[in-house]
Design a protein around this motif. Structure first.
Motif, short mmCIF file in Angstrom:
data_model
loop_
_atom_site.label_atom_id
_atom_site.label_comp_id
_atom_site.label_asym_id
_atom_site.label_seq_id
_atom_site.Cartn_x
_atom_site.Cartn_y
_atom_site.Cartn_z
N ASP A 1 6.89 46.61 -42.63
CA ASP A 1 7.78 47.71 -42.28
C ASP A 1 8.84 47.82 -43.36
OD1 ASP A 1 8.44 49.25 -39.42
OD2 ASP A 1 10.10 49.11 -40.84
N PHE B 1 15.91 44.84 -44.74
CA PHE B 1 17.30 44.74 -44.26
C PHE B 1 17.75 43.29 -44.12
CE2 PHE B 1 17.19 48.96 -44.16
CZ PHE B 1 17.02 49.67 -42.97
N GLU C 1 14.29 37.76 -36.64
CA GLU C 1 14.73 39.12 -36.95
C GLU C 1 13.54 40.06 -37.07
OE1 GLU C 1 18.12 39.60 -38.40
OE2 GLU C 1 17.92 41.50 -39.46
N VAL D 1 15.07 52.64 -36.04
CA VAL D 1 15.62 51.30 -36.31
C VAL D 1 17.14 51.33 -36.21
CG1 VAL D 1 15.82 49.50 -38.06
CG2 VAL D 1 13.69 50.78 -37.81
N MET E 1 8.98 39.85 -52.54
CA MET E 1 9.25 39.28 -51.22
C MET E 1 8.23 38.23 -50.81
SD MET E 1 10.92 42.17 -48.81
CE MET E 1 9.91 43.59 -48.95
N GLU F 1 11.93 40.86 -33.75
CA GLU F 1 12.76 41.84 -33.03
C GLU F 1 12.47 43.25 -33.49
OE1 GLU F 1 16.86 39.46 -32.56
OE2 GLU F 1 17.08 41.62 -32.85
N MET F 2 12.40 43.41 -34.80
CA MET F 2 12.21 44.76 -35.32
C MET F 2 10.80 45.27 -35.02
SD MET F 2 14.42 45.16 -38.75
CE MET F 2 13.87 43.84 -39.82
N ALA G 1 19.68 50.63 -48.93
CA ALA G 1 18.38 49.97 -48.83
C ALA G 1 17.33 50.70 -49.66
CB ALA G 1 17.95 49.90 -47.37
N LEU H 1 12.48 55.36 -40.61
CA LEU H 1 13.35 54.36 -40.01
C LEU H 1 14.26 54.92 -38.93
CD1 LEU H 1 14.29 52.43 -43.27
CD2 LEU H 1 12.72 51.74 -41.50
N PHE I 1 11.95 58.42 -46.12
CA PHE I 1 12.41 57.06 -45.82
C PHE I 1 13.25 57.07 -44.55
CE2 PHE I 1 13.29 52.75 -47.01
CZ PHE I 1 14.64 52.49 -46.86
N THR J 1 1.55 51.83 -46.10
CA THR J 1 2.96 52.19 -45.89
C THR J 1 3.24 53.60 -46.41
OG1 THR J 1 3.49 49.87 -46.29
CG2 THR J 1 5.32 51.40 -46.23
N LYS K 1 21.70 46.26 -38.32
CA LYS K 1 21.01 45.38 -39.25
C LYS K 1 21.66 45.37 -40.62
CE LYS K 1 17.33 44.39 -36.69
NZ LYS K 1 18.11 43.64 -35.72
N MET K 2 22.34 46.44 -40.99
CA MET K 2 22.95 46.48 -42.31
C MET K 2 24.48 46.39 -42.19
SD MET K 2 20.83 46.90 -44.91
CE MET K 2 21.35 48.03 -46.20
N LEU L 1 17.24 49.68 -53.14
CA LEU L 1 16.64 48.38 -53.44
C LEU L 1 15.16 48.56 -53.80
CD1 LEU L 1 18.15 45.95 -50.79
CD2 LEU L 1 18.75 46.17 -53.16
N TYR L 2 14.52 49.54 -53.15
CA TYR L 2 13.12 49.80 -53.46
C TYR L 2 12.96 50.61 -54.74
CZ TYR L 2 11.50 48.41 -48.76
OH TYR L 2 11.17 47.71 -47.62
N SER M 1 11.71 48.42 -43.08
CA SER M 1 13.01 47.88 -42.67
C SER M 1 13.08 46.36 -42.82
CB SER M 1 13.28 48.23 -41.21
OG SER M 1 12.27 47.65 -40.40
N ASP M 2 11.96 45.72 -43.23
CA ASP M 2 12.00 44.26 -43.42
C ASP M 2 13.03 43.87 -44.45
OD1 ASP M 2 8.43 43.50 -43.02
OD2 ASP M 2 10.03 43.99 -41.61
#
Lengths: 203, 452
Positions: free
Chosen positions: B107, B112, B93, A191, A150, B96-97, A126, A188, A184, A167, A196-197, A129-130, B109-110
């Motif tokens: 966030d 994901f 989703e 989480v 996004m 939930e997060m 992840a 997280l 990072f 952020t 999720k992944m 990706l950033y 984690s969005d």
């Protein structure tokens, strides 16, 4: 009278992929069928265009970033013959990041070292990706660019800028105005990354 | 027999050839062409189909046994799916997060959600698999459907060899002969009927001629068709819509009822057939330039359905061939006309021969060769009750309703995606919808905060 797709996949290759990724034999053959059906040029490798032909991926706002994750920097001969192509080994290696962590118990064959689908490796996927320029930190600029992908045109520059600033402020602990991989990971830590992944591959 | 003066032995050969040809054609006539004319059937094809099924089951058992002996896995195609997808939406989703943390707007984690969805679609998506032939559960002794079936014993190989001989040595020539006969008769007889003055006699003859020739073509493909609910068959003044898998769909429907065809004018043999057919009864052929003009197309179709004496129009609203596992977006043009729509669902049984025409991979001749060297074409046709546009329903909603009914009856997946994705790119607007959705989640949470 032989078979088409999988006659090109030898047992030795399957065993190696099994050790490296942890997928089962039947999962590997089925994913090979999928790889083969995406490979329109039938040259044993996928290009970026092959991925973009998948409509659900093409409408994903981060589609291009995800496709990019399959094409690692440099030419590691095991996974890419050319820089803009990925072969089946490389394809499986990237997909392996999404194996559920529970599946690891079923396969004791894995080579030693951290499995590709560990929490850290999922987070790293992840993170990449950033991290557009692959310099192991997420700058404000990079974060803005990904946010723009996004949200499209629906949010103003100022609002997006303030989101990015907030952020980075929350995540940055060493004051360099960038988010490193450890920062990072810290952000997280609460989480459920493993869930999720992960993708539920059927056996 | 004058040859006997020159070559004494060859006269014998000639005689034998002559006799065998005569026998051949008599058999053809009695068992195939005459029944086609009268629309009856001896049931030979069904017996053939049942024996083939037994053969395939035996083959599968042998392959499974072979796999067990070697202690290996038997390849199971991914018709049940490679992955199990969670039907969670973007909003769900993200909510939930959010619940755990102290509501930041965004966030890290969005990402994901998009990431996982993206990779899921790489492994298994709803669209790309519709444009290649459906994978079979077990092998049907044709090389072309052998993707990964191992453990093929010598006995199976021998069977396969015999199959090749029968299919290419006997069935293929038989079918090609029939095809030429059918098409030839169609051209000749429709031209003859065209000479009659317009009226009931002409319509009657035209119907009979069309039906007969299509039935011969059905036998040319060894097509075994089961028609269900024939009381719902399309009537004059309506439009018949069906899901599209191959050009053969036309033959299958037209051998059980009379339709007005719609299509582009072609050159070559196709053009000859088109010109002959339109002499006997009105079909709708468009020039290439006219196809782009939607108003012209709509006008010609409406004029046709307004005339009660003309046959129902046959249209395939998907616009392209799909592999018969799903029904894709219906183009709304035919649903704007405002007449009764007669939906028809066609489902092929892929074990006997795959009817799907992959037009990006195979040309027409190649495709016909494949068709005629398969075991058979087996399909079911369901005539659904007629539908009309309801109050307050627009053409697109009507089209989707018809599509859903066809998908349900035929046991096919009902997709919103456009069949045009076979060749073209997906429209940007769908990505923009996704972006809008996510933006709403982001901005929405800040609105909540400012309110509280």
């Amino acid at each position: 009278m032989g078979s088409r797709a999988s006659s090109l996949l030898r047992e030795e290759d399957i065993e190696e992929i099994k050790k490296e990724t942890g997928f089962s034999h039947s999962q590997i053959t089925r994913l090979y069928s999928r790889f083969h059906s995406l490979d329109k040029g039938e040259n044993g490798a996928l290009s970026r265009e092959d991925f973009q032909r998948i409509p659900e991926l093409a409408i994903n706002p981060l589609g291009d970033r995800i496709i990019n994750a399959f094409f690692p920097e440099g030419t590691n001969k095991k996974y890419t013959a050319r820089e803009d192509q990925v072969n089946f080994r490389g394809f499986m290696r990237t997909l392996a990041h999404f194996r559920p962590v529970e599946d690891n118990e079923k396969n004791k064959d894995l080579t030693s070292g951290e499995p590709l689908n560990s929490r850290t490796n999922k987070l790293h996927f992840a993170f990449q990706l950033y991290d557009l320029d692959r310099d192991d930190k997420i700058s404000r600029d990079e974060l803005l660019q990904v946010l723009r992908m996004m949200v499209g045109v629906n949010i103003s520059d100022e609002q997006l800028g303030s989101i990015a600033d907030r952020t980075i402020q929350e995540a940055d602990t060493n004051g360099d105005m960038c988010i490193s991989f450890s920062e990072f990971t810290k952000v997280l830590e609460k989480v459920d990354v493993e869930q999720k992944m992960s993708i539920r591959f059927l056996h | 027999l004058f040859l006997s003066y020159l070559f004494p032995f060859d006269s014998l050969i000639c005689m034998l050839l002559g006799i065998s040809f005569t026998v051949w054609f008599t058999l053809l006539l009695v068992f195939i062409i005459v029944p086609a004319i009268f629309g009856v059937s001896f049931g030979i094809r069904r017996v053939y189909m049942k024996s083939l099924i037994k053969l395939f089951e035996w083959a599968t058992l042998r392959m499974e046994r072979g796999a067990k002996e070697k202690n290996q896995h038997l390849y199971k195609p991914y018709s049940n799916g490679i992955i199990a997808k969670e039907p969670v939406s973007l909003e769900q989703e993200i909510q939930e997060m959010r619940r755990g943390s102290a509501e930041p707007e965004f966030d890290m984690s969005d990402i994901f959600y998009f990431c996982r969805r993206g990779v899921e679609s790489i492994v298994d998506d709803e669209v790309t698999k519709r444009f290649t032939a459906e994978e079979l559960e077990s092998w049907n002794l044709l090389t072309r459907s052998n993707y990964n079936f191992h453990h093929i014993s010598t006995r199976l190989t021998a069977l396969w060899g015999m199959g090749v001989l029968i299919r290419y040595g006997f069935l293929l020539p038989l079918r090609v002969t029939l095809a030429f006969t059918g098409v030839g008769l169609l051209v000749v007889l429709t031209s003859i009927v065209g000479l009659f003055p317009n009226g009931r006699m002409k319509n009657y003859l035209s119907d009979k001629v069309h039906l007969m020739c299509y039935r011969i073509c059905v036998r040319a493909l060894t097509a075994i068709i089961t028609y269900h609910d024939s009381e719902n068959k399309p009537k004059n003044g309506g439009i018949c819509v069906a899901n599209h898998t191959s050009p053969i769909d036309v033959i299958i429907l037209a051998s059980d009822g009379c339709y007005a065809m719609v299509g582009q004018v072609h050159g070559g043999l196709m053009g000859v057939i088109q010109r002959a057919m339109v002499k006997a009864c009105p079909h709708i052929w468009f020039e290439r330039s006219e196809v782009k003009d939607r108003h012209l197309v709509a006008k010609r179709l409406s004029d046709h359905v307004a005339d009660e004496s003309k046959l129902p129009i046959l249209i395939f609203p998907e616009g392209t061939c799909i592999n018969n596992t799903s029904v894709m977006m219906f183009k709304k043009g035919s649903f704007e006309i405002g007449c009764t729509v007669y939906p028809v669902a066609i489902k092929y049984d892929p074990r006997f021969g795959d009817a799907f025409w992959n037009s990006s991979k195979f040309g027409m001749v190649n495709y016909l060769l494949h068709m005629m060297s398969s075991w058979a074409i087996v399909c079911s046709v369901w005539y659904l009750p007629p539908m009309s546009r309801m109050e307050g329903e627009d053409a697109v909603q009507f089209a989707n309703r018809v599509k859903a009914a066809i998908a349900r009856k035929g046991g096919l997946a009902d997709l919103l995606w456009d069949g045009g994705l076979k060749r073209g790119k997906v429209k940007e607007v769908f990505k923009e919808e996704q972006q809008k959705l996510y933006s709403k989640v982001l901005v929405g949470s800040s609105e909540d905060r400012s309110r509280s």
